[in-house]
Design a protein around this motif. Structure first.
Motif, PDB file in Angstrom:
ATOM      1  N   LYS A  63     -12.281  21.794  -8.884  1.00 52.76           N
ATOM      2  CA  LYS A  63     -11.597  21.893 -10.172  1.00 52.76           C
ATOM      3  C   LYS A  63     -10.096  21.635 -10.067  1.00 52.76           C
ATOM      4  CE  LYS A  63     -14.807  24.698 -12.871  1.00 52.76           C
ATOM      5  NZ  LYS A  63     -15.007  25.938 -13.658  1.00 52.76           N
ATOM      6  N   THR A  64      -9.595  21.374  -8.862  1.00 45.81           N
ATOM      7  CA  THR A  64      -8.198  20.978  -8.685  1.00 45.81           C
ATOM      8  C   THR A  64      -7.951  19.673  -9.427  1.00 45.81           C
ATOM      9  OG1 THR A  64      -8.165  21.992  -6.482  1.00 45.81           O
ATOM     10  CG2 THR A  64      -6.407  20.421  -6.990  1.00 45.81           C
ATOM     11  N   ASP A  65      -6.823  19.584 -10.111  1.00 43.34           N
ATOM     12  CA  ASP A  65      -6.430  18.346 -10.787  1.00 43.34           C
ATOM     13  C   ASP A  65      -6.580  17.177  -9.819  1.00 43.34           C
ATOM     14  OD1 ASP A  65      -4.908  16.148 -11.788  1.00 43.34           O
ATOM     15  OD2 ASP A  65      -3.604  17.495 -12.922  1.00 43.34           O
ATOM     16  N   PRO A  66      -7.321  16.123 -10.204  1.00 47.33           N
ATOM     17  CA  PRO A  66      -7.531  15.004  -9.277  1.00 47.33           C
ATOM     18  C   PRO A  66      -6.250  14.281  -8.875  1.00 47.33           C
ATOM     19  CG  PRO A  66      -8.364  14.483 -11.469  1.00 47.33           C
ATOM     20  CD  PRO A  66      -8.047  15.941 -11.461  1.00 47.33           C
ATOM     21  N   PHE A  67      -5.156  14.528  -9.595  1.00 49.12           N
ATOM     22  CA  PHE A  67      -3.877  13.900  -9.257  1.00 49.12           C
ATOM     23  C   PHE A  67      -2.959  14.869  -8.509  1.00 49.12           C
ATOM     24  CE2 PHE A  67      -5.713  11.410 -12.617  1.00 49.12           C
ATOM     25  CZ  PHE A  67      -5.465  10.111 -12.216  1.00 49.12           C
ATOM     26  N   SER A  90       1.916   8.628   0.472  1.00 47.40           N
ATOM     27  CA  SER A  90       2.464   9.410  -0.640  1.00 47.40           C
ATOM     28  C   SER A  90       3.337   8.558  -1.550  1.00 47.40           C
ATOM     29  CB  SER A  90       3.278  10.589  -0.092  1.00 47.40           C
ATOM     30  OG  SER A  90       2.469  11.464   0.652  1.00 47.40           O
ATOM     31  N   ARG A  91       4.182   7.727  -0.934  1.00 43.76           N
ATOM     32  CA  ARG A  91       5.156   6.977  -1.729  1.00 43.76           C
ATOM     33  C   ARG A  91       4.501   5.897  -2.593  1.00 43.76           C
ATOM     34  NH1 ARG A  91      11.142   4.969   0.304  1.00 43.76           N
ATOM     35  NH2 ARG A  91      11.725   3.884  -1.621  1.00 43.76           N
ATOM     36  N   ARG A  92       3.436   5.281  -2.086  1.00 41.63           N
ATOM     37  CA  ARG A  92       2.813   4.205  -2.856  1.00 41.63           C
ATOM     38  C   ARG A  92       2.170   4.712  -4.139  1.00 41.63           C
ATOM     39  NH1 ARG A  92      -2.417   2.665   1.003  1.00 41.63           N
ATOM     40  NH2 ARG A  92      -3.632   4.548   0.576  1.00 41.63           N
ATOM     41  N   ALA A  93       1.945   6.026  -4.247  1.00 43.40           N
ATOM     42  CA  ALA A  93       1.388   6.599  -5.476  1.00 43.40           C
ATOM     43  C   ALA A  93       2.454   6.786  -6.553  1.00 43.40           C
ATOM     44  CB  ALA A  93       0.719   7.938  -5.168  1.00 43.40           C
ATOM     45  N   GLN A  94       3.727   6.604  -6.192  1.00 46.15           N
ATOM     46  CA  GLN A  94       4.815   6.802  -7.145  1.00 46.15           C
ATOM     47  C   GLN A  94       4.972   5.573  -8.050  1.00 46.15           C
ATOM     48  OE1 GLN A  94       6.386   9.787  -7.280  1.00 46.15           O
ATOM     49  NE2 GLN A  94       4.968  10.376  -5.637  1.00 46.15           N
ATOM     50  N   GLY A 112      12.974   5.990  -5.838  1.00 46.14           N
ATOM     51  CA  GLY A 112      11.914   6.603  -5.039  1.00 46.14           C
ATOM     52  C   GLY A 112      10.610   5.836  -5.027  1.00 46.14           C
ATOM     53  N   GLY A 113      10.558   4.739  -5.783  1.00 44.32           N
ATOM     54  CA  GLY A 113       9.345   3.922  -5.817  1.00 44.32           C
ATOM     55  C   GLY A 113       9.343   2.873  -4.714  1.00 44.32           C
ATOM     56  N   TRP A 153      -1.027  -1.481  -9.345  1.00 45.94           N
ATOM     57  CA  TRP A 153      -1.431  -1.452 -10.744  1.00 45.94           C
ATOM     58  C   TRP A 153      -1.394  -2.826 -11.441  1.00 45.94           C
ATOM     59  CZ3 TRP A 153       2.487   1.736  -8.676  1.00 45.94           C
ATOM     60  CH2 TRP A 153       2.014   2.972  -8.220  1.00 45.94           C
ATOM     61  N   PRO A 154      -2.044  -3.846 -10.843  1.00 47.54           N
ATOM     62  CA  PRO A 154      -2.126  -5.144 -11.517  1.00 47.54           C
ATOM     63  C   PRO A 154      -2.897  -5.034 -12.831  1.00 47.54           C
ATOM     64  CG  PRO A 154      -3.578  -5.075  -9.612  1.00 47.54           C
ATOM     65  CD  PRO A 154      -2.734  -3.848  -9.547  1.00 47.54           C
ATOM     66  N   ASP A 155      -2.447  -5.794 -13.803  1.00 49.82           N
ATOM     67  CA  ASP A 155      -3.075  -5.801 -15.128  1.00 49.82           C
ATOM     68  C   ASP A 155      -3.413  -7.242 -15.470  1.00 49.82           C
ATOM     69  OD1 ASP A 155      -3.945  -5.400 -17.684  1.00 49.82           O
ATOM     70  OD2 ASP A 155      -2.149  -4.368 -18.390  1.00 49.82           O
ATOM     71  N   VAL A 156      -4.630  -7.666 -15.130  1.00 51.45           N
ATOM     72  CA  VAL A 156      -5.040  -9.060 -15.298  1.00 51.45           C
ATOM     73  C   VAL A 156      -6.418  -9.082 -15.956  1.00 51.45           C
ATOM     74  CG1 VAL A 156      -5.380 -11.287 -14.182  1.00 51.45           C
ATOM     75  CG2 VAL A 156      -3.792  -9.629 -13.163  1.00 51.45           C
ATOM     76  N   PRO A 157      -6.483  -9.224 -17.286  1.00 51.59           N
ATOM     77  CA  PRO A 157      -7.781  -9.228 -17.976  1.00 51.59           C
ATOM     78  C   PRO A 157      -8.754 -10.261 -17.422  1.00 51.59           C
ATOM     79  CG  PRO A 157      -5.993  -8.998 -19.553  1.00 51.59           C
ATOM     80  CD  PRO A 157      -5.349  -9.276 -18.228  1.00 51.59           C
ATOM     81  N   GLY A 158      -8.249 -11.415 -17.002  1.00 49.00           N
ATOM     82  CA  GLY A 158      -9.132 -12.452 -16.470  1.00 49.00           C
ATOM     83  C   GLY A 158      -9.875 -12.014 -15.219  1.00 49.00           C
ATOM     84  N   VAL A 159      -9.239 -11.204 -14.400  1.00 44.33           N
ATOM     85  CA  VAL A 159      -9.904 -10.659 -13.226  1.00 44.33           C
ATOM     86  C   VAL A 159     -10.971  -9.656 -13.636  1.00 44.33           C
ATOM     87  CG1 VAL A 159      -9.567  -9.151 -11.216  1.00 44.33           C
ATOM     88  CG2 VAL A 159      -7.995 -11.056 -11.623  1.00 44.33           C
ATOM     89  N   GLU A 160     -10.611  -8.764 -14.537  1.00 43.69           N
ATOM     90  CA  GLU A 160     -11.565  -7.738 -14.975  1.00 43.69           C
ATOM     91  C   GLU A 160     -12.772  -8.340 -15.686  1.00 43.69           C
ATOM     92  OE1 GLU A 160     -11.540  -4.168 -14.466  1.00 43.69           O
ATOM     93  OE2 GLU A 160     -10.358  -5.128 -12.891  1.00 43.69           O
TER      94      GLU A 160
END
Length: 531
Positions: free
Chosen positions: A178-182, A414-418, A425-426, A459-466
């Motif tokens: 039940k721990t927050d998945p993030f 850890s850092r790549r999740a930022q 810090g990113g 976090w790529p956002d490419v509708p053509g891939v999806e």
């Protein structure tokens, strides 16, 4: 003198032939029931759902069991599950646990634990997110039974629950699940074949796992994550040795028993030792990855990503990782594992160009003005350090401003999740690799997905891939799957979801006193004994 030259000269001089040659941790000589293993990296954090680092997944496979497990033929097989039924319309799945399963704290494993674990898993996993999108309810029926009701059929349900790429369906007690998945968990109780000795965990030095006496292995022969996980030792010690010369010396002296990822340059001296076996760790190999942040400048501009892809020479990266042995690597004009049934190179010409001049032209067209590129590079793993060194020179050669951040793999994780900007810090890019077993099709290939903020780091956002990912899931036959894979590869190349740095094989090495070592996409530590 660079590290590769030093290691070669040290090997030639015999400096790593005995434990006295180089400084290394003092390791007590234990009984034959203790197996000492040098993993690929430090176990800096230990939440197998929060992140996707292979070293965490590999440790988690010891501590937490899964509902199903994929075998070496990529077939999903029952593990914790006793039976499953699916309704005629494909909308209701009913599962039942094997009886008598226990957690390490003595509590029985129940359907409530499973449901809570699946809720947490499905919030982070790409296939889990697909199931959540069509979910009506996920509920316990009785202590051992639960049901998953959907709005639409999901034929690949069993594979989703069995796959070996992270995050897997690791089952935790309800209170932990039940721990927050993030947020990371802080209690490490599972029902797997080993218990985690939390009191002995020293990140950067050691992690200890003890045989779980109450574990109930299946009766079938072990095969990757499938079958009976029979533990043959009482204690498993992960000894962290980021320096390859130190690890080689420890293996030769018998202070450790098994080294997961020996440096290719040190393999000849290990092969020359009569007490050591050396073999390819995983015949499906690895795909090196130059992963870019699509959310922030400069890599939010597709032409900047294309510039990197156009200039990158995979041979430079592969030789930095595996050395001069051409049998260990091949160029990869795409994203999928060579030699597998759905492999394709469609649309992969950009990855063959190797043109600095064309890359500079693309950068100019993109309007790049010298913004810093924050390269976060782990120095404690040979593969990521080697790729990072090549990348620093590559980016400078095409006129990019390199902000090189040398760090460790735990910090990269850890850092790549930022998602904050690189200057706050990113990050702009990092290096990793993907096991070939994860890259045979889109089902288990987290890094190919391009569904924006639900995608993997970058976090790529490419509708053509999806669209092509969906087409593959909906394919009715192999011909339709191959067509979708070709179009998917082309769309992922054109939009540069990430840049493959090549396909390569790696070795593993172990002392001949250890038996039961097999090859695979992760170290199979059950079924291994020590004389």
């Amino acid at each position: 003198m660079d590290r590769r030259t030093f290691l070669k000269s040290a090997t030639g001089a015999g400096l790593v032939a005995a434990s006295g040659g180089l400084a290394m941790p003092a390791l007590a000589q234990g009984a034959t029931k203790t197996l000492r293993f040098v993993p690929q990296a430090n176990l800096a954090n230990f939440d197998p759902i929060w992140g996707t680092q292979y070293v965490v997944r590999n440790a988690a496979l010891l501590v937490w069991d899964t509902l199903y497990g994929v075998n070496s033929k990529f077939e999903p097989k029952r593990q914790m599950v006793e039976t499953e039924e699916v309704s005629a319309d494909g909308l209701t799945w009913t599962f039942k646990l094997r009886s008598g399963l226990k957690f390490h704290d003595g509590a029985p494993v129940t359907s409530k634990d499973v449901v809570a674990s699946l809720v947490r898993w499905s919030a982070r996993d790409p296939m889990g997110l697909m199931i959540r999108a069509i979910q009506v309810e996920l509920t316990p029926v009785d202590d051992l039974t639960w049901k998953w009701v959907l709005k639409a059929p999901f034929p690949k349900m069993i594979f989703a629950l069995a796959k070996n790429n992270a995050p897997c369906t690791f089952i935790m007690p309800e209170r932990i699940a039940k721990t927050d998945p993030f947020q990371q968990i802080t209690e490490y109780v599972g029902s797997g074949p080993f218990k985690f000795a939390r009191a002995e965990w020293v990140p950067g030095a050691k992690a200890v796992f003890e045989k779980f006496a109450d574990y109930k292995p299946r009766d079938e022969p072990a095969d990757w994550m499938a079958g009976g996980k029979k533990v043959m030792v009482d204690r498993l010690e992960w000894v962290i040795m980021p320096d390859p010369a130190t690890a080689a010396a420890a293996l030769q002296s018998g202070e450790v028993d098994w080294w997961e990822t020996p440096l290719a340059d040190l393999v000849p001296v290990l092969k020359g030792n009569k007490d050591i076996n050396v073999d390819i760790g995983d015949p499906l190999g690895n795909i090196g990855a130059f992963r870019m942040n699509h959310m922030h400048p400069p890599f939010n501009n597709v032409k900047v990503r294309q510039a990197v892809a156009t200039a990158l020479n995979q041979e430079d990266y592969m030789r930095a990782i595996v050395g001069d042995d051409d049998k260990l690597w091949k160029a990869l004009p795409g994203f999928f594992t060579p030699g597998t049934p759905l492999y394709t190179e469609e649309g992969g010409d950009m990855f063959k160009k190797k043109s600095v001049a064309d890359a500079k032209k693309l950068l100019a067209e993109a309007g790049y003005k010298g913004e810093p590129v924050t390269c976060v590079v782990a120095q404690d793993m040979a593969a990521t350090k080697s790729m990072g060194d090549v990348t620093a020179e590559l980016l400078k050669s095409i006129g990019m401003n390199v902000d090189f951040v040398a760090t460790d793999w735990g910090t990269v994780g850890s850092r790549r999740a930022q998602k904050t900007p690189p200057g706050q810090g990113g990050w702009s890019m990092f290096h990793t690799w993907h096991a070939g077993a994860d890259c045979v099709n889109p089902a288990s290939y987290t890094a190919i997905r391009a569904n924006g903020e639900k995608a993997w780091f970058g976090w790529p956002d490419v509708p053509g891939v999806e669209e092509q990912v969906t087409a593959w899931f909906n394919a009715k036959d192999t011909a339709a799957e191959k067509e979708a894979m070709g179009k998917l590869n082309k769309a992922a190349v054109e939009n540069v979801v990430y840049v493959p740095t090549g396909f390569y094989l790696g070795y593993q090495a172990w002392r001949k006193s250890v038996s039961g070592v097999t090859s695979g996409p992760f170290p199979v530590l059950w079924g291994v004994s020590k004389a």
